[in-house]
Scaffold this active site. Structure first.
Site, PDB file in Angstrom:
ATOM      1  N   GLU A   1       8.080  -5.181   3.167  1.00 33.37           N
ATOM      2  CA  GLU A   1       8.239  -4.420   1.928  1.00 33.37           C
ATOM      3  C   GLU A   1       9.642  -4.665   1.351  1.00 33.37           C
ATOM      4  O   GLU A   1      10.530  -3.820   1.392  1.00 33.37           O
ATOM      5  CB  GLU A   1       7.949  -2.944   2.209  1.00 33.37           C
ATOM      6  CG  GLU A   1       6.515  -2.749   2.683  1.00 33.37           C
ATOM      7  CD  GLU A   1       6.225  -1.368   3.257  1.00 33.37           C
ATOM      8  OE1 GLU A   1       7.093  -0.484   3.159  1.00 33.37           O
ATOM      9  OE2 GLU A   1       5.121  -1.169   3.805  1.00 33.37           O
TER      10      GLU A   1
ATOM     11  N   ASN B   1       6.414   3.260  11.817  1.00 29.93           N
ATOM     12  CA  ASN B   1       5.949   4.484  11.165  1.00 29.93           C
ATOM     13  C   ASN B   1       4.667   5.035  11.794  1.00 29.93           C
ATOM     14  O   ASN B   1       3.943   5.818  11.175  1.00 29.93           O
ATOM     15  CB  ASN B   1       5.736   4.267   9.665  1.00 29.93           C
ATOM     16  CG  ASN B   1       5.907   5.549   8.881  1.00 29.93           C
ATOM     17  OD1 ASN B   1       6.652   6.453   9.277  1.00 29.93           O
ATOM     18  ND2 ASN B   1       5.205   5.660   7.760  1.00 29.93           N
TER      19      ASN B   1
ATOM     20  N   TYR C   1       3.394  -0.885  -1.113  1.00 32.31           N
ATOM     21  CA  TYR C   1       3.340  -0.645  -2.539  1.00 32.31           C
ATOM     22  C   TYR C   1       2.261   0.391  -2.826  1.00 32.31           C
ATOM     23  O   TYR C   1       1.606   0.872  -1.904  1.00 32.31           O
ATOM     24  CB  TYR C   1       3.018  -1.950  -3.298  1.00 32.31           C
ATOM     25  CG  TYR C   1       1.670  -2.583  -2.957  1.00 32.31           C
ATOM     26  CD1 TYR C   1       0.536  -2.333  -3.719  1.00 32.31           C
ATOM     27  CD2 TYR C   1       1.532  -3.425  -1.848  1.00 32.31           C
ATOM     28  CE1 TYR C   1      -0.693  -2.897  -3.419  1.00 32.31           C
ATOM     29  CE2 TYR C   1       0.302  -3.983  -1.536  1.00 32.31           C
ATOM     30  CZ  TYR C   1      -0.810  -3.727  -2.326  1.00 32.31           C
ATOM     31  OH  TYR C   1      -2.033  -4.279  -2.004  1.00 32.31           O
TER      32      TYR C   1
ATOM     33  N   GLU D   1       5.909   5.316  -2.235  1.00 34.38           N
ATOM     34  CA  GLU D   1       5.452   3.928  -2.321  1.00 34.38           C
ATOM     35  C   GLU D   1       5.850   3.373  -3.688  1.00 34.38           C
ATOM     36  O   GLU D   1       5.449   3.884  -4.725  1.00 34.38           O
ATOM     37  CB  GLU D   1       3.925   3.862  -2.153  1.00 34.38           C
ATOM     38  CG  GLU D   1       3.397   4.455  -0.854  1.00 34.38           C
ATOM     39  CD  GLU D   1       3.682   3.584   0.352  1.00 34.38           C
ATOM     40  OE1 GLU D   1       4.003   2.378   0.157  1.00 34.38           O
ATOM     41  OE2 GLU D   1       3.586   4.085   1.488  1.00 34.38           O
TER      42      GLU D   1
END
Length: 548
Positions: A210, A281, A335, A408
């Site tokens: 990311e 996570n 995202y 996000e």
């Protein structure tokens, strides 16, 4: 009905046509970039791990059995939510694409050659003309956001930002990754901030691929530092909070995405069976090991062998634990353009649901006002997918209602993790606007109780944080269990049955009250429930056990 209770409508099919057009444009752009780069000087050999023939596909699911089909096909789910019309984005190999066709799930190809996008990005980033390849000279201001930056470049940029205003900014070492890379952040505290001011944490890049999250994180720090003493609103924020920004929470995984495999998600732990990586996570302790995580080391959702098994999650945890006045937190991802709040593991509403929902809407509205991009607010469990062992569940559940969100960033699927560089700065600006709104609004978190390990014959140590300086803090316990007991003298309702006062202490100027209480010499193991309270305020409930 879709997975989230949404019925499929004609607008969904219109949307699919739009996505086909977007996909065609995306593939055309990728080809053009690759052609342009072929005119440049030779570039280094691209990533050794390739995914030739893989496609990015949007699938529509109507019921849980459809999602099970998707889970059997691939665990590389790109989208962080099931869309309002039941859409989800997945990366599939040629063989998986054949199986998807046999499943008869409605689907459309968003990109039929993801490797081409990766190759084009690689060529751009390794071009001698790339912004940042300037003989070691630093790039500050908006030029920093013209393209993505490596781990080393981001770490160096933190040092430069702190040097620009050392009176308010300090580089902090959060911890060390499993491969020995520093986890660095920058702490920003105004000259007029009080010694016991509230603290805020913004961290990015728990998931390595990311890339827009480290860039957006550095933008937060840059704007707060540059705006101090210049912009009245930002000055007031920095004089109110101690703010820590950690742009890269997964240094090894992020570095690996620059050298070996662009779409790597996890950290780089050697699992000992030929597989690598833990999903950071899914490694947090609160409700660890449940739904939405995996015990398979090969899975992108692999949670590890134990909660907090990873030095990266340990470092973030300890940083938070050392700061009892920390009241707000954002875990930055991409995202999907979402503002998500707990719970992640359950569809039950948190105690502060209305407050969190209201703030999420305010963050979304602020982001929308910047460039017209909508960030959908919602509870993680229902607006994303069920997940256990997440950072925001731990921050809320284990830290007495800390205000915490998973945001996000861009986009909604046209590019996904391979976001074009021209979207870096607008994305960062949208995030920053939302965070400014959150900090200006503020949040009074509940008092935070910590209790040491309880052993017969030793002393129990109880600490209440986020309390009112000068007030009396009361430490209360029950040997019976949870309940609901109103205490008129304090005007609070305890979550204890048959509460007993264990002792009291005066709250210091740092908002902390401490009590040391001797325990009996011996006895059978016994469960005990503990809370702290002051006038009209009560802490989290801790359930623990007295052991021999």
């Amino acid at each position: 009905m879709g997975r989230n209770g949404h019925s499929r409508s004609n607008t969904g099919w219109i949307g699919r046509t739009a996505y086909l057009a977007s996909a065609i444009a995306l593939m055309t752009a990728a080809g053009a970039v690759a052609q342009d780069m072929s005119q440049d000087q030779p570039v280094p050999e691209p990533y050794p791990t390739r995914i030739d023939g893989y496609q990015l596909v949007r699938v529509w699911i109507d019921q849980p059995s459809d999602m099970r089909i998707v889970d059997r096909l691939t665990d590389d789910i790109w989208s962080h939510h099931v869309g309002p019309d039941g859409a989800i984005d997945i990366l599939v190999s040629p063989e998986q694409m054949t199986l998807l066709g046999q499943s008869r799930l409605p689907a459309v190809v968003l990109n039929d050659d993801v490797q081409a996008l990766i190759d084009a990005e690689w060529a751009r980033l390794h071009s001698p003309t790339r912004v940042g390849h300037d003989g070691g000279q630093s790039i500050l201001g908006d030029d920093w956001y013209l393209d993505f930056k490596t781990y080393d470049e981001v770490m160096a940029y933190l040092d430069e930002l702190a040097a620009r205003n050392p009176d308010i900014a300090t580089v902090v070492e959060i911890g060390t990754s499993i491969e020995g890379r520093l986890m660095k952040g920058i702490e920003i505290r105004g000259l007029n901030a009080s010694a016991n001011c509230e603290e805020v944490l913004f961290n990015g890049n728990q998931h390595a691929r990311e890339w827009v999250t480290p860039m957006s994180s550095t933008y937060i720090a840059e704007q707060l530092i540059d705006g101090y003493g210049v912009d009245p609103d930002l000055t007031a924020i920095v004089d109110t909070y101690a703010i820590t920004v950690v742009p890269i929470s997964n240094p090894d995984g992020y570095s690996y995405t620059w050298t070996n495999y662009r779409l790597w998600r996890k950290n780089r732990r050697n699992n000992g069976d030929g597989s690598f990586g833990i999903d950071l996570n899914r490694n947090w302790e609160y409700e660890w090991g449940g739904v939405g995580s995996s015990g398979n080391p090969n899975s992108d959702l692999y949670r590890g062998t134990d909660p907090f098994s990873e030095p990266e999650t340990q470092a973030l945890r300890d940083y938070i634990l050392d700061r009892p006045n920390m009241t707000m937190h954002i875990d930055i991802h991409s995202y999907g353009q979402l503002v998500l709040y707990p719970w992640c593991f359950s569809n039950q509403r948190i105690e502060d649901y209305e407050t969190f929902r209201s703030m999420a809407v305010a963050i979304s509205d602020a982001a929308l006002a910047v460039h017209g991009k909508y960030y959908r607010p919602g509870q993680w469990y229902s607006d994303l997918y069920p997940s256990s062992g997440t950072m925001i569940d731990w921050c809320y559940g284990a830290r007495s209602g800390m205000m915490t969100y998973n945001i996000e960033l861009r986009d909604t699927g046209s590019y996904g993790f391979l976001l074009p560089p021209e979207q870096i700065l607008p994305t960062a600006q949208e995030l920053f606007a939302g965070l400014v709104t959150m900090m200006q609004t503020g949040y009074e978190a509940r008092p935070m109780l910590d209790v040491s390990e309880l052993v017969y014959g030793s002393q129990a140590q109880l600490r209440g944080g986020r309390m009112t300086p000068g007030m009396t803090a009361y430490f209360i316990y029950s040997l019976t269990g949870e309940g609901s007991t109103y205490v008129p003298q304090l005007d609070v309702t305890l979550s204890l049955a048959k509460p007993v006062l264990g002792g009291s202490a005066t709250v210091g100027n740092d908002g902390i009250a401490s009590l040391v209480k001797p325990l009996p010499g011996s006895g059978p193991p016994r469960i005990i429930w503990v809370q702290a309270a002051e006038q009209q305020r009560v802490s989290n409930l801790i359930t623990t056990q007295i052991n021999n």
